[in-house]
Design a protein around this motif. Structure first.
Motif, PDB file in Angstrom:
ATOM      1  N   MET A 179       0.914  -1.237   0.088  1.00 23.59           N
ATOM      2  CA  MET A 179       0.167  -0.016   0.005  1.00 23.59           C
ATOM      3  C   MET A 179       0.777   1.334  -0.099  1.00 23.59           C
ATOM      4  O   MET A 179       0.665   2.181  -0.441  1.00 23.59           O
ATOM      5  CB  MET A 179      -0.909  -0.005   1.238  1.00 23.59           C
ATOM      6  N   VAL A 180       1.978   1.181   0.813  1.00 25.72           N
ATOM      7  CA  VAL A 180       2.794   2.460   0.943  1.00 25.72           C
ATOM      8  C   VAL A 180       3.474   2.814  -0.600  1.00 25.72           C
ATOM      9  O   VAL A 180       3.615   3.828  -1.017  1.00 25.72           O
ATOM     10  CB  VAL A 180       3.701   2.133   1.728  1.00 25.72           C
ATOM     11  N   LEU A 186       0.573   7.523  -5.997  1.00 23.05           N
ATOM     12  CA  LEU A 186      -0.809   8.459  -5.961  1.00 23.05           C
ATOM     13  C   LEU A 186      -0.344   9.699  -5.400  1.00 23.05           C
ATOM     14  O   LEU A 186      -1.288  10.484  -5.915  1.00 23.05           O
ATOM     15  CB  LEU A 186      -1.819   7.330  -5.153  1.00 23.05           C
ATOM     16  N   LEU A 187       0.390   9.869  -4.451  1.00 25.58           N
ATOM     17  CA  LEU A 187       0.315  11.202  -3.780  1.00 25.58           C
ATOM     18  C   LEU A 187       1.507  12.074  -4.129  1.00 25.58           C
ATOM     19  O   LEU A 187       1.540  13.100  -3.595  1.00 25.58           O
ATOM     20  CB  LEU A 187       0.310  10.830  -2.006  1.00 25.58           C
ATOM     21  N   ALA A 188       2.255  11.752  -4.995  1.00 26.01           N
ATOM     22  CA  ALA A 188       3.518  12.544  -5.237  1.00 26.01           C
ATOM     23  C   ALA A 188       3.210  13.897  -5.846  1.00 26.01           C
ATOM     24  O   ALA A 188       3.728  14.974  -5.450  1.00 26.01           O
ATOM     25  CB  ALA A 188       4.298  11.836  -6.226  1.00 26.01           C
ATOM     26  N   ASP A 189       2.008  13.931  -6.447  1.00 19.59           N
ATOM     27  CA  ASP A 189       1.749  15.255  -7.116  1.00 19.59           C
ATOM     28  C   ASP A 189       0.951  16.275  -5.999  1.00 19.59           C
ATOM     29  O   ASP A 189       1.020  17.363  -6.306  1.00 19.59           O
ATOM     30  CB  ASP A 189       0.770  15.158  -8.254  1.00 19.59           C
ATOM     31  N   LYS A 190       0.574  15.704  -4.881  1.00 18.84           N
ATOM     32  CA  LYS A 190       0.411  16.313  -3.922  1.00 18.84           C
ATOM     33  C   LYS A 190       1.166  16.895  -2.913  1.00 18.84           C
ATOM     34  O   LYS A 190       1.197  17.485  -2.021  1.00 18.84           O
ATOM     35  CB  LYS A 190      -0.970  15.691  -2.996  1.00 18.84           C
ATOM     36  N   GLY A 191       2.304  16.359  -3.137  1.00 19.77           N
ATOM     37  CA  GLY A 191       3.502  16.798  -2.367  1.00 19.77           C
ATOM     38  C   GLY A 191       3.815  15.889  -0.962  1.00 19.77           C
ATOM     39  O   GLY A 191       4.350  16.603  -0.008  1.00 19.77           O
ATOM     40  N   ILE A 192       3.065  14.797  -0.844  1.00 19.74           N
ATOM     41  CA  ILE A 192       2.696  13.863   0.110  1.00 19.74           C
ATOM     42  C   ILE A 192       3.756  12.821   0.192  1.00 19.74           C
ATOM     43  O   ILE A 192       3.505  12.148  -1.164  1.00 19.74           O
ATOM     44  CB  ILE A 192       1.476  13.533   0.773  1.00 19.74           C
ATOM     45  N   ARG A 193       4.642  12.527   0.868  1.00 17.56           N
ATOM     46  CA  ARG A 193       5.239  11.133   0.891  1.00 17.56           C
ATOM     47  C   ARG A 193       4.884  10.080   1.330  1.00 17.56           C
ATOM     48  O   ARG A 193       3.975  10.334   2.550  1.00 17.56           O
ATOM     49  CB  ARG A 193       6.871  11.592   1.443  1.00 17.56           C
ATOM     50  N   ALA A 194       5.147   8.984   1.195  1.00 25.73           N
ATOM     51  CA  ALA A 194       4.733   7.662   1.771  1.00 25.73           C
ATOM     52  C   ALA A 194       5.742   6.673   2.000  1.00 25.73           C
ATOM     53  O   ALA A 194       6.553   6.302   0.981  1.00 25.73           O
ATOM     54  CB  ALA A 194       3.503   6.779   1.107  1.00 25.73           C
ATOM     55  N   ASN A 195       6.386   6.123   3.067  1.00 23.79           N
ATOM     56  CA  ASN A 195       7.378   5.283   3.255  1.00 23.79           C
ATOM     57  C   ASN A 195       6.973   4.390   4.491  1.00 23.79           C
ATOM     58  O   ASN A 195       5.702   4.388   5.174  1.00 23.79           O
ATOM     59  CB  ASN A 195       8.698   5.974   3.875  1.00 23.79           C
ATOM     60  N   SER A 196       7.607   2.976   4.565  1.00 25.26           N
ATOM     61  CA  SER A 196       7.302   2.112   5.597  1.00 25.26           C
ATOM     62  C   SER A 196       8.710   1.744   6.251  1.00 25.26           C
ATOM     63  O   SER A 196       9.825   1.910   5.747  1.00 25.26           O
ATOM     64  CB  SER A 196       6.685   0.986   4.953  1.00 25.26           C
ATOM     65  N   VAL A 197       8.527   1.330   7.718  1.00 25.40           N
ATOM     66  CA  VAL A 197       9.293   0.911   8.350  1.00 25.40           C
ATOM     67  C   VAL A 197       9.148  -0.719   8.683  1.00 25.40           C
ATOM     68  O   VAL A 197       8.098  -1.063   9.031  1.00 25.40           O
ATOM     69  CB  VAL A 197       9.649   1.556   9.705  1.00 25.40           C
ATOM     70  N   ALA A 198       9.956  -1.494   8.349  1.00 30.70           N
ATOM     71  CA  ALA A 198       9.950  -2.900   8.663  1.00 30.70           C
ATOM     72  C   ALA A 198      10.914  -3.317   9.827  1.00 30.70           C
ATOM     73  O   ALA A 198      11.943  -3.781   9.714  1.00 30.70           O
ATOM     74  CB  ALA A 198      10.509  -3.486   7.179  1.00 30.70           C
TER      75      ALA A 198
END
Length: 263
Positions: A179-180, A186-198
């Motif tokens: 999902m991340v 999906l959100l790059a053009d909104k300037g929102i970053r998404a990452n995950s920690v494992a």
């Protein structure tokens, strides 16, 4: 718990990396969530702490946040309910005016030795809390997230090397990582970053509460460092991913595993 987990209460030192930001942390009452809440507060962020019903633990986390001079908002309730996910975001927006950081960290797991032992209801609840809640939280939060905001999901090394006794949990952690990856695009053009920690084996209340005693005794010994990690050892990574310093980090999955590789 013996020994008591280290959430960075006495060790974490902030340097203003999240000054003025507003964060939602699910599962923020204890474990990794508490460590992240303490670190975020000491870095200058106000924090909404979402938790199920562990009132005493949540109040203790709140005290640490307030000692750092930041606001702490407590929201109890069941994230398996999509309406509650939306209510968590609405509360943050009402209190802070926006959401700069969403940390989806709350999780449920139980161990089973066979497929037949897993109740249908437990399968559904594990997916609802660990995976579907992330979707509902992100969907509700994104309209209130300004450019430069960050979404962080807590996945697990189990998504790559799934122990058979944790089948439903493993599936949800793989789903979070996936999902991340989608959200980052999906959100790059909104300037929102998404990452995950494992994370690998981290010493949190989830471990003795959901694992057989013999597994708890040897928990973490299988990794190269030979010990479980402490929640405080993950918090700096969440701070980095939430900060403006990570402005070009999106779609990443970062392992904190005591030397155990993820593929």
């Amino acid at each position: 718990m013996e020994p008591r987990p280290d959430h960075g209460e006495e060790s974490y030192r902030g340097s203003g990396r999240l000054n003025g930001k507003a964060a939602i942390i699910t599962g923020g009452d204890s474990g990794i969530g508490r460590a992240v809440a303490i670190a975020f507060a000491r870095e200058g962020a106000d924090v909404l702490i979402s938790y199920l019903n562990e009132e005493e633990d949540a109040q203790e986390t709140r005290e640490w946040v307030e000692r750092a001079g930041r606001r702490a908002v407590l929201v109890p309730g069941d994230l398996a309910d999509p309406a509650h996910c939306r209510a968590v975001v609405a509360k943050a927006v009402g209190e802070f005016g926006r959401v700069d950081i969403l940390v989806s960290n709350a999780a449920f797991q139980m161990t089973h030795q066979s497929l037949e032992e897993i109740p249908d209801e437990e399968w559904d609840r594990t997916l609802a809390i660990n995976l579907s809640a992330f979707f509902h939280l992100a969907k509700a939060a994104v309209p209130h997230m300004p450019p430069g905001s960050a979404i962080i999901g807590t996945t697990s090394v189990n998504s790559d090397t799934p122990p058979p006794q944790l089948l439903p949990y493993n599936v949800t952690k793989a789903g979070i990582a996936n999902m991340v990856g989608s959200l980052a695009q999906l959100l790059a053009d909104k300037g929102i970053r998404a990452n995950s920690v494992a994370p690998g084996p981290i010493w949190t209340p989830l471990i003795p509460a959901t694992m057989p005693e013999e597994q708890v005794k040897s928990f973490g010994r299988q990794v190269p460092m030979g010990r479980p990690g402490q929640p405080a050892e993950l918090a700096p990574l969440y701070v980095l991913l939430a900060s403006d310093e990570a402005s070009y980090i999106s779609g990443a999955r970062v392992a904190v595993t005591g030397g155990q590789p993820i593929l």
